[in-house]
Scaffold this active site. Sequence first.
Site, PDB file in Angstrom:
ATOM      1  N   ASP A 152      -0.132   1.735 -19.948  1.00 11.42           N
ATOM      2  CA  ASP A 152      -1.178   2.691 -19.633  1.00 11.42           C
ATOM      3  C   ASP A 152      -1.280   3.634 -19.032  1.00 11.42           C
ATOM      4  O   ASP A 152      -1.463   4.255 -17.971  1.00 11.42           O
ATOM      5  CB  ASP A 152      -2.139   1.401 -19.609  1.00 11.42           C
ATOM      6  CG  ASP A 152      -3.763   1.848 -19.433  1.00 11.42           C
ATOM      7  OD1 ASP A 152      -3.602   2.474 -20.197  1.00 11.42           O
ATOM      8  OD2 ASP A 152      -4.341   1.218 -18.318  1.00 11.42           O
ATOM      9  N   PHE A 208       1.015  -1.014  -0.193  1.00 20.78           N
ATOM     10  CA  PHE A 208      -0.051  -0.464  -0.158  1.00 20.78           C
ATOM     11  C   PHE A 208       1.140   1.538  -0.022  1.00 20.78           C
ATOM     12  O   PHE A 208       1.535   1.137   0.860  1.00 20.78           O
ATOM     13  CB  PHE A 208      -0.878  -0.094   0.716  1.00 20.78           C
ATOM     14  CG  PHE A 208      -1.908   0.656   1.421  1.00 20.78           C
ATOM     15  CD1 PHE A 208      -3.210   1.345   0.751  1.00 20.78           C
ATOM     16  CD2 PHE A 208      -1.393   2.107   1.529  1.00 20.78           C
ATOM     17  CE1 PHE A 208      -4.011   2.368   0.650  1.00 20.78           C
ATOM     18  CE2 PHE A 208      -2.212   3.440   2.066  1.00 20.78           C
ATOM     19  CZ  PHE A 208      -3.386   3.520   1.007  1.00 20.78           C
TER      20      PHE A 208
END
Length: 285
Positions: free
Chosen positions: A193, A91
């Site tokens: 992307d 995270f």
Amino acid sequence: MQTILSHISQEIGEGIASYRSIPGGDISSAYQLQTETKKYFLKVNTNPFALAMFHAEQKGLQTIEKTKTIAIPHVYVVGSLEGKSFLLMDFVEAKRPDANDFRQFGTQLAQLHRCTQKDFGFLSDNFIGSLPQSNRLHPDWAEFYWHERISQQLKLAYDHQLLHKKEIPSLENALPVFREIFGVVKPSLLHGDLWAGNYLISTDGTPYLIDPAAYYGHSLVDIAMSKLFGGFTSSFYDAYHEIIPKSGSDGQQIELYQLYYLLVHLNLFGSGYYSSVNSILQRYF
């Protein structure tokens, strides 16, 4: 979720104290997991293709990680239980980036793009959003871009009646245009992307790439995607081009590379992207 959490706990070797749903999953559900020592980011998806998608994401992240050019969240677990596929990674506590953060980001992306190999493509196929992305190896960039990128999206759009047959260029029309405009291209490792939702700046200013659709292609592909929807500053591009200079045909190349992403959005989200796709097709073919 309890079955998944128990499995993850065994895999990482520590108990999960808490978890909560968080924003951040366009395709998948997203959660923050807390153990005694750290926080993790978990994606969960029930689609039949989700496990393949998560394995492809893992391969892309690990390939970028091995270059030691730009940070990625380390992947710990990928798996599937009871019809739910999942991916566990670090995270990253994120902040709003400043000019210095963007400069570092631009520099590190350029360093990633200097990583090369002999052919265009990747060790395996992956996904662009939820659509399959073919990465068969080609020694020629124009042929790779036609066969593995543009023609497949054009066929998908035609099959879904989003484009008419007369609007679709042929191989014989497209390849000469690509070769003239692209020129000589060296394979660069791409994120694949690179829109504003696929990077993070951590609280200590470290740029992170997330959700890659990685392969070796023309470095300007990532720049083209970054400019399609915004979210990147001039300091990012200035720092990038200090390492990888602009060329005289950058503008045309960027339009043709944006064509791929616009076709992807046409196929994912429908006719709202038709006019943007059609205008590029008419201009070049």
